[in-house]
Motif scaffolding. Structure first.
Motif, PDB file in Angstrom:
ATOM      1  N   LEU A  38       9.242  18.233   1.497  1.00 44.91           N
ATOM      2  CA  LEU A  38      10.308  17.233   1.431  1.00 44.91           C
ATOM      3  C   LEU A  38      11.391  17.642   0.441  1.00 44.91           C
ATOM      4  CD1 LEU A  38       8.194  13.948   1.544  1.00 44.91           C
ATOM      5  CD2 LEU A  38       9.499  15.001   3.401  1.00 44.91           C
ATOM      6  N   THR A  47       4.742  10.808   6.893  1.00 43.66           N
ATOM      7  CA  THR A  47       4.349   9.489   7.388  1.00 43.66           C
ATOM      8  C   THR A  47       2.945   9.530   7.990  1.00 43.66           C
ATOM      9  OG1 THR A  47       6.672   8.988   7.860  1.00 43.66           O
ATOM     10  CG2 THR A  47       5.022   7.595   8.901  1.00 43.66           C
ATOM     11  N   ALA A  49       9.384  14.672   7.258  1.00 41.53           N
ATOM     12  CA  ALA A  49       9.270  13.231   7.063  1.00 41.53           C
ATOM     13  C   ALA A  49       8.225  12.629   8.006  1.00 41.53           C
ATOM     14  CB  ALA A  49      10.624  12.564   7.271  1.00 41.53           C
TER      15      ALA A  49
END
Length: 627
Positions: free
Chosen positions: A92, A50, A46
């Motif tokens: 992910l 980002t 994650a």
């Protein structure tokens, strides 16, 4: 960021090592460590995602070389990792859905004495799958490829005390080895043609490669994809693999491992784009498999095997889309991601039903479970609506996009491929409606002393989260071309024309789905369901029950052909190789036997031989001197 990249793989790998080497000392908390490592890997993914979001589109990537891996002569391969717009989607998916399945497994495997070992295998699988999608070269991908194969073998055969589970694990391993050999030979061809197996070098060299080499590499990569993704003709292992615990089916055979072939094809897009023959083969394999799996799913009474056939079919949709080139790469990945949510949710829902029904898997012995398993029914139902493509659920956006892309590929080929995809959607609606009706509706057909009950919260909460993804993931990825724009730096862009208006295509697809639902409703809701399969059925139903004779075909062509080749080689070995060796030995034996007769043991015989030899030498010398 580079540290987080290798840490994403290292966390689950460390968990596997600790749980396997720690032995019984880790039994009490092993499941907690297994969950924590995958959750930690998801957190790393994650953060990396980002970070990529904050970079310009053309600079979205993280690359790290850990060490020099294979410095052998002209072959120099570094152990490198790369994160880009494509691989981060898989990171992910693997860690996010994987973490939910790990948490679900805490409850599902609560009373299994081998729970700690189970979590070790799950961690090992996640680490290998992450290496597969993060490697910056084909050799690293191959290492992860083999790693997931080993982990799959261990997990499918986890309950190896059952002969069926042990056999299924061996079958999966052997069938996958065929595909793995294709991938291995592809690496050899690439090295012979390019001198490297690193993605960047190979893709840059594609324009200079011969058409024959590109076609060979493409077909060999497709063979590898067929093995891991259970595509025709290497699909026969997937149904039997349901012998493993249900979380295995959700993680390996729904959300991650079976998608490895799709990743391989999309990652190798530059190769396939330059090899039209190989690209056509990809499209044909996908089209055949999506229908193949859908037909098999219509005849399965085992709930997990019905979902396994569905997985085969849905992966076929992804392979079909990937074979359409730049026009289909993004929609293939979109269906892959939405499928990860709704199919993992369906498998976990099936596990919840089995948990409630004392591990019964035959849907003909279910019925009427809707009021007794409200959470399972609701989450399973949302996954059902997603997979059949009802708007606004996830599958509507991704599967319809594949159908539309297939029709828009143009010409007779486009209508044939689009027609196959459309027919598959109708059959999917039929067999999934059948699963819903047999399981949750109608009158109870349970075995005596069965007391259905809802699963504990540790199992239902992951199902709820996956159900949320089944509802919203498609819209999130499709509206505004979010995923297509995200993947464009990796897979390229393509502006497709519209052979058929979008609204007409949508209406047609929904009409076909409605027909499938209606036929299933008429057959299974308006008539009593017997507890045993009917015997007076069509030849197609019999064939579907037998997996369309996939095993029989493999036995007739591969196994018996292999046996014949082995017998022929044995004849060559016996008559030629052994014959030559034995003949030479016999000749030496006869010569030595003849020479042995001159060894009399009498000194006078030896003296006479020496005199004769000396006389012969003197005579030769005199003749040469006088001559």
């Amino acid at each position: 960021m580079q540290t987080l990249l290798w840490l994403t793989i290292a966390l689950p790998l460390a968990g596997a090592v600790v749980l396997l080497l720690g032995g019984r000392a880790t039994n009490r908390w092993g499941h907690l460590l297994g969950c924590a490592t995958v959750i930690g890997a998801f957190a790393c993914g994650a953060v990396l995602f980002t970070h990529l979001l904050g970079l310009p589109a053309e600079e979205r990537g993280v690359h790290e070389v850990l060490f020099s891996w294979v410095p052998v002569g002209v072959l120099k391969v570094d152990f490198g990792l790369q994160l880009d717009a494509l691989s981060v989607c898989f990171v992910l998916l693997i860690t996010g859905v994987g973490a939910l399945i790990h948490i679900y497994s805490v409850g599902y495997m609560a009373h299994d004495p081998g729970r700690r070992r189970f979590f070790a295998y799950l961690n090992l699988f996640v680490a290998a799958m992450l290496l597969l999608v993060l490697a910056d070269n084909y050799l690293g991908l191959y290492m992860g490829w083999e790693g997931v194969g080993v982990a799959s073998y261990l997990l499918i055969g986890f309950w190896s005390h059952k002969p069926s589970a042990a056999t299924a694990a061996k079958k999966a391993f052997v069938v996958n080895r065929v595909g793995d050999m294709g991938l291995a030979i592809a690496l050899m061809v690439l090295f012979a043609s390019v001198g490297s197996v690193t993605f960047s070098t190979v893709f840059a060299a594609v324009p200079s490669m011969t058409n024959g080499a590109l076609t060979a590499v493409g077909l060999l990569l497709l063979l590898g994809a067929c093995g891991k993704s259970a595509q025709v003709p290497l699909q026969s292992w997937l149904g039997d693999a349901m012998e493993g615990p249900t979380p295995v089916s959700a993680l390996i055979h729904a959300a991650t491992m079976v998608t490895a072939g799709v990743y391989l094809i999309v990652r190798s897009g530059p190769v396939f784009n330059a090899a039209p023959a190989a690209q056509t083969a990809v499209v044909l394999v996908g089209a055949v498999t999506l229908l193949f799996g859908a037909i098999i799913g219509c005849a399965k009474d085992d709930i997990k095997k019905a979902l396994a056939a569905s997985t085969m079919s849905q992966i076929g949709y992804m392979v079909l889309a990937a074979g359409l080139g730049p026009a289909g790469y993004a929609v293939a990945i979109m269906h892959l991601l939405t499928h990860g949510f709704f199919k993992a949710g369906l498998f976990l829902g099936a596990g919840s039903v089995m948990h409630a029904m004392d591990d019964e898997t035959d849907m003909r012995r279910y019925g009427g479970l809707r009021p007794l398993l409200p959470i399972t029914f609701a989450t399973f139902g949302l996954g059902y609506l997603a997979i059949i493509g009802v708007p606004p659920f996830a599958g509507f956006f991704s599967k319809d996009a594949i159908i539309e892309t297939a029709f828009n590929s143009g010409g007779v080929r486009g209508f044939a491929l689009g027609g196959a995809a459309l027919l598959g959607a109708g059959i999917t609606a039929f067999y999934m409606t059948r699963v819903m009706l047999l399981t949750f509706f109608g009158t109870p057909r349970w075995k005596p002393n069965t007391h259905p009950h809802e699963s504990p919260a540790v199992m239902t909460w992951p199902m709820i989260v996956l159900a949320v993804g089944s509802v919203g993931a498609g819209a999130f990825l499709a509206i505004g071309h979010t995923l297509q724009d995200w993947l464009e730096p990796v897979v390229g862009s393509h502006e497709a024309g519209h052979t058929i208006p979008v609204w007409m295509m949508t209406v047609t697809a929904l009409g076909v789905v409605a027909i499938g639902v209606a036929v299933a409703y008429r057959q299974y809701a308006m008539h009593n369901v017997s507890e045993t399969p009917p015997q007076d059925v069509s030849a197609l139903t019999v064939a579907a029950r037998r997996d369309l004779y996939g095993d029989a075909l493999n036995e007739a062509t591969v196994m018996r052909g292999g046996q014949g080749l082995t017998r022929a080689l044995l004849v060559v070995d016996d008559k030629a190789v052994d014959g030559a060796a034995n003949g030479l030995a016999a000749l030496v034996g006869r010569v030595s036997g003849g020479l042995r007769t001159v060894q009399t043991g009498f000194a006078r015989s030896y003296a006479l031989s020496m005199l004769a030899g000396a006389a012969l030498v003197i005579a030769v010398v005199l003749i040469r001197t006088w001559g």
